[in-house]
Design a protein around this motif. Sequence first.
Motif, PDB file in Angstrom:
ATOM      1  N   GLU A  52       0.836  -1.185   0.000  1.00 27.02           N
ATOM      2  CA  GLU A  52       0.000   0.000   0.000  1.00 27.02           C
ATOM      3  C   GLU A  52       0.878   1.244   0.000  1.00 27.02           C
ATOM      4  OE1 GLU A  52      -3.525  -1.959   2.753  1.00 27.02           O
ATOM      5  OE2 GLU A  52      -2.528  -0.115   3.343  1.00 27.02           O
ATOM      6  N   ARG A 111     -12.860   1.510  -0.828  1.00 32.45           N
ATOM      7  CA  ARG A 111     -11.494   1.017  -0.615  1.00 32.45           C
ATOM      8  C   ARG A 111     -11.393   0.237   0.694  1.00 32.45           C
ATOM      9  NH1 ARG A 111     -10.020   6.157  -1.821  1.00 32.45           N
ATOM     10  NH2 ARG A 111      -9.185   6.526   0.272  1.00 32.45           N
ATOM     11  N   ARG A 169     -10.393  -3.613   1.135  1.00 35.90           N
ATOM     12  CA  ARG A 169      -9.249  -4.075   1.928  1.00 35.90           C
ATOM     13  C   ARG A 169      -9.673  -5.179   2.895  1.00 35.90           C
ATOM     14  NH1 ARG A 169      -7.537   1.806   2.234  1.00 35.90           N
ATOM     15  NH2 ARG A 169      -5.564   1.946   1.116  1.00 35.90           N
ATOM     16  N   TRP A 221      -3.523  -0.665  -3.003  1.00 33.55           N
ATOM     17  CA  TRP A 221      -4.688   0.212  -3.066  1.00 33.55           C
ATOM     18  C   TRP A 221      -4.242   1.672  -3.102  1.00 33.55           C
ATOM     19  CZ3 TRP A 221      -9.732  -1.183  -3.623  1.00 33.55           C
ATOM     20  CH2 TRP A 221     -10.063  -2.533  -3.401  1.00 33.55           C
TER      21      TRP A 221
END
Length: 212
Positions: free
Chosen positions: A3, A90, A94, A104
């Motif tokens: 990430e 998002r 996740r 992401w």
Amino acid sequence: MRELPALLEKLGGAGQAGTAGTAGYAAQAEALLEQYEGVGFEEVHQRVLPLLPPAPAQVLDLGAGTGRDAAALAGRGYRVTAAEPVAELRELGRRRHAGVDIEWVAGALPQLPGITGPFDLIMGTAVWMHLSPAERARAFERVLELLAPGGTLVLTVRHGPVPAGRRMFEVPDAELLGQARAAGLRLVHRDERSDLHGRADVRWSELGFVRD
């Protein structure tokens, strides 16, 4: 899971023209999770699967939603960046796909700040119709900046009435075909399918291009 730092994510999601196209999605995130994840990647993309480059190619999933496609591609061995401007989607993605190697990011079209290529495959599923004509022109230029030589671009575009509270535009196939031709992209797939959620007044265009 790979990430970007939280600060970059916040900056990437702020002040972008394309975020107007996400109207209505945050409030319906939980319901959309069930809708998106209720149909499998292979069912949605069965006709474009032959266009996928060999893994482990670099893939950018535009408007990744809750990560259904990103997770499926990562499971096939691809290195996936999932760009989703709606924070609620998002976060659900996740959690839904925890442990899956997805990067992401918050970037929204047309600018996609903080995202660097090149990508061997760029997929935009149910995203292009959220952009105005001017935004679409800039978004296509930005996608070209990110697409690798020999890379594949796959766009799946919705046609039909605009749901209440959403921002959508009609996107003619001819517009995308003309932009691709002008950019030197080769058309390798063009098809149309009905809606997989049973909406009789909604149809989808599938367009695939390759940069030779």
